[in-house]
Design a protein around this motif. Structure first.
Motif, PDB file in Angstrom:
ATOM      1  N   ASN A 188    -113.245  21.396  36.718  1.00 35.42           N
ATOM      2  CA  ASN A 188    -113.111  22.624  37.493  1.00 35.42           C
ATOM      3  C   ASN A 188    -112.367  23.658  36.649  1.00 35.42           C
ATOM      4  OD1 ASN A 188    -111.963  24.622  39.372  1.00 35.42           O
ATOM      5  ND2 ASN A 188    -112.792  23.295  40.960  1.00 35.42           N
ATOM      6  N   SER A 189    -112.904  24.850  36.534  1.00 32.06           N
ATOM      7  CA  SER A 189    -112.305  25.876  35.676  1.00 32.06           C
ATOM      8  C   SER A 189    -111.127  26.606  36.329  1.00 32.06           C
ATOM      9  CB  SER A 189    -113.359  26.900  35.269  1.00 32.06           C
ATOM     10  OG  SER A 189    -113.822  27.593  36.420  1.00 32.06           O
ATOM     11  N   LEU A 190    -110.811  26.272  37.578  1.00 31.50           N
ATOM     12  CA  LEU A 190    -109.691  26.891  38.299  1.00 31.50           C
ATOM     13  C   LEU A 190    -109.871  28.409  38.392  1.00 31.50           C
ATOM     14  CD1 LEU A 190    -106.776  24.866  36.673  1.00 31.50           C
ATOM     15  CD2 LEU A 190    -107.945  24.381  38.827  1.00 31.50           C
ATOM     16  N   GLY A 191    -111.044  28.816  38.789  1.00 31.12           N
ATOM     17  CA  GLY A 191    -111.379  30.232  38.865  1.00 31.12           C
ATOM     18  C   GLY A 191    -110.898  30.913  40.129  1.00 31.12           C
ATOM     19  N   ASP A 192    -111.513  32.049  40.414  1.00 23.16           N
ATOM     20  CA  ASP A 192    -111.101  32.907  41.524  1.00 23.16           C
ATOM     21  C   ASP A 192    -111.154  32.221  42.880  1.00 23.16           C
ATOM     22  OD1 ASP A 192    -110.609  34.980  39.772  1.00 23.16           O
ATOM     23  OD2 ASP A 192    -112.548  35.958  40.118  1.00 23.16           O
ATOM     24  N   VAL A 193    -112.148  31.383  43.114  1.00 23.33           N
ATOM     25  CA  VAL A 193    -112.275  30.719  44.416  1.00 23.33           C
ATOM     26  C   VAL A 193    -111.076  29.806  44.675  1.00 23.33           C
ATOM     27  CG1 VAL A 193    -113.644  29.081  45.777  1.00 23.33           C
ATOM     28  CG2 VAL A 193    -114.796  30.877  44.467  1.00 23.33           C
TER      29      VAL A 193
END
Length: 135
Positions: free
Chosen positions: A42-47
């Motif tokens: 998981n890229s730990l993005g905006d979501v």
């Protein structure tokens, strides 16, 4: 200098709207941080960030708080990276950390002072493991 009397982590803590934060960190029986812990891919993005910030701003009634209706710190973690945001600073952005802040450091960031003797350490690769060490 404020050193926490006790520190704990609650896994899958119930938040408002019947939602669960992955972890809720407590120092001296008050919620101090939300941790969204995701898989390594998981890229730990905006979501993920929006989810964690929503939890920080919408604590459930059972949670003791340092500030009214606000859990001050947010961490996003995936086993490879840890990102931190101070929700008390309106224009703050996420910064990458080598490891989670200790409860003592979190309290210092809140400007708290007191002397007692416990320390919680959450490691980058092993953020699920919580250990309490006497100093």
């Amino acid at each position: 200098e404020y050193v926490p009397f006790n520190a704990s982590a609650v896994k899958e803590a119930l938040m408002q709207g019947n939602k669960e934060s992955d972890y809720l960190l407590f120092v001296d029986d008050k919620a101090i941080a939300v941790v969204e812990a995701k898989a390594e891919d998981n890229s730990l993005g905006d979501v993920v960030a929006q989810q964690a910030e929503w939890y920080s701003q919408n604590p459930n009634g059972w949670v003791g708080l340092w500030f009214p209706n606000q859990i001050p710190f947010v961490y996003l973690a995936n086993g490879n990276k840890i990102y931190f945001k101070n929700m008390l600073e309106p224009d703050s952005e996420y910064v990458e950390l080598p490891e989670m802040h200790s409860p003592k450091k979190m309290l210092q960031m809140l400007g708290k002072n007191r002397n007692t003797a416990h320390c919680l350490k959450l490691r980058k690769k092993d953020f699920v493991t919580v250990s309490i060490m006497q100093k």
